[in-house]
Scaffold this active site. Sequence first.
Site, short mmCIF file in Angstrom:
data_model
loop_
_atom_site.label_atom_id
_atom_site.label_comp_id
_atom_site.label_asym_id
_atom_site.label_seq_id
_atom_site.Cartn_x
_atom_site.Cartn_y
_atom_site.Cartn_z
CE LYS A 1 20.75 134.84 -69.66
NZ LYS A 1 20.68 135.83 -70.79
CB SER B 1 20.88 139.14 -68.61
OG SER B 1 20.54 138.43 -69.78
CB SER C 1 21.98 139.06 -72.58
OG SER C 1 21.30 140.00 -71.80
N1 GLN Z 1 20.98 144.73 -71.20
C1 GLN Z 1 19.88 144.56 -72.10
C2 GLN Z 1 18.58 144.72 -71.36
O1 GLN Z 1 18.63 144.97 -70.20
C3 GLN Z 1 19.96 143.23 -72.77
C4 GLN Z 1 19.33 142.11 -72.05
C5 GLN Z 1 19.35 140.81 -72.82
O2 GLN Z 1 19.91 140.73 -73.91
N2 GLN Z 1 18.70 139.82 -72.24
O3 GLN Z 1 17.54 144.60 -71.89
#
Ligand code: GLN
Length: 456
Positions: free
Chosen positions: A64, A139, A163
Site C-alpha cells: 500500500k 482504504s 482497511s
Molecule cells: N473505513 C475506515 C475509515 O474510513 C477505516 C480506514 C482505515 O482502516 N484506514 O476510517
Amino acid sequence: MATISDYIGKSATDNVNKAIDAAEKSYEYHAGLSLTRERALERAAKVDSGEITGRLAGVPFVAKDNFLAFGAPTTAASKFLEHFNAPLQATAIEKLEAEGAICIGKTNLDAFAHGGSTENSAFGPTLNAADKTRVAGGSSGGSAVATALGAVPFAIGTDTGGSIRQPASFNGVVGVKPTYGTVSRYGVVAMASSTDTIGCFASNASDAELVMDIMAGIDENDATTLPDFFAPTDVKASQKIGVIKEFMTTDVDADVRARTNDYIEKLKAAGHTIEEVSLPILKYALAMYYIIVPAEISSNLARYDGIRYGARAESGSLSELYGKSRDQCFMAENKRRIMIGSYVLSSGYFDAFYLQAQKARTLMINEFNELFETYDVLIGPVSPTPAFKLGENTADPVKMYLADIMTVPASLAGLPAISVPGGATSDGLPVGVQLIGQRRSDAQLLALAKSLEGAN
Ligand code: GLN
C-alpha cells in the site's frame, strides 16, 4: 489467484517480470500507483545469484502506498506527497526483504487511508476485482485487488478501522488485521496512532500466516510493538465460538448473512460449538471511532504544512502558505476529519466528546474481555453489504461511515480480526466472514481459518 509456493524455487527475475506484467495488465482496475521495476530486478538478480536468501526468496509482493519504500515515491495517494521519495523503508518492508521478498510496486488507497472505498484517492479510484462497476473497498483497495487478480501472491496494507478486512471481503481474499502492536508502524504514514495496524492480504490463510510471522516482532523504533508472540500453530480442537447477534440483524444484506451462516455450519461440522452472543455497546462503536480517530488524525496530519514535507503552495505569507498548501493538497475527506478532530479536542468540547468516547472505548474493551472468558473466537460478517457501486456513497459521508460498523470495534479494542472468503452473493460478489479473537490470539485465528479452507 497466486500462492507463495508458486514462486518459491523459481527464477526470481522471471517471478518479478511475471508480476510486473500482471500488474501492468491490471492497470484497468487502477490497483497500482507505481512500479519499483528497476530496484525489484536488481534484487531479483541478487536472489538468483544466491546473494539474497530467505523464506520468501524471489517472491514478489506489493505494498500500500502509505509504506515508505525505496524505488518509487510514497504518496499515501495524496497530492501532498505526490513527489515524496522516502529516505528510509518501513520496518515491515525491511523484514520482508530480509527474507528475500521483492516489492514490485505500490498500491492505491484512500488518501492518507481515510475511507472505505478507495474513491478518496487523489489519483482516482480502484475498481473491484469481481465487478468493475463496484468499489474495491478501502482504504487498502489496491492491495486487495492486486492479490485477488493474482498479480502477486500477497500484499501488505494497513488497518485502522477496517482497511484490510473490508477490501479483503469485497474482493474475496484473506485479510489479516493483527493485534495492535504486532507489527511495527515505523515508516508507515500515520493515520490514527492508537488503532493503526499493519497486516496483509493473501489468497489463503497459510500464506498470510507466513507473512505475518515474518513481519511481527518488537522494533525499537515503535514503542508500541509487542515482543514477538506470533507463532504459527495448529487449530485448537472444539473451540467455543460466539456469533455476534448485533451483526446478524435483518438490516444486514441477506446474502451476507447467508454466507456467514454457511461458514458457521462448517465450523459446527468441524466440531466447534456455536452460540449467539451479544455486545450491547456495539451500537456506540461507530460514534466512538469517528471521534477518537479524527482526533488522532488532526494531530498526525498537522505535520503536512507545506514546509517540512511534500508540496508547497505559492503564497505571500507563512500563514497563507500553510492554509493554501493544505487547501490544495488535502482531499475533502482529509479536511473533514481534521475539522472534526480539532473540534472534539477543543477546550469546552474535549470532555463532552473525546473524553467520553475514550471512556466508552474502555467499556467496550471490557465487554469483549468478558466474552473472551467464555469464547475462543467471535464471528460475524465483515461488512453489512457486499461491494457497493462506485459513487453510491460518495455524496453522503455518514453513509460511507456506516459501512464501517462491523470492523471498527476490533480496531478500537486492539483485537486481532481476520476476513476470510465466505463465498459469493447471487450476483457473484465476494462476501467475507470476520473472525475476531482475544489479544495475541492471531495465530489461532489463522489456524482456524486454515483448518476450514477447502471444507464444504
Ligand atoms: N473505513 C475506515 C475509515 O474510513 C477505516 C480506514 C482505515 O482502516 N484506514 O476510517
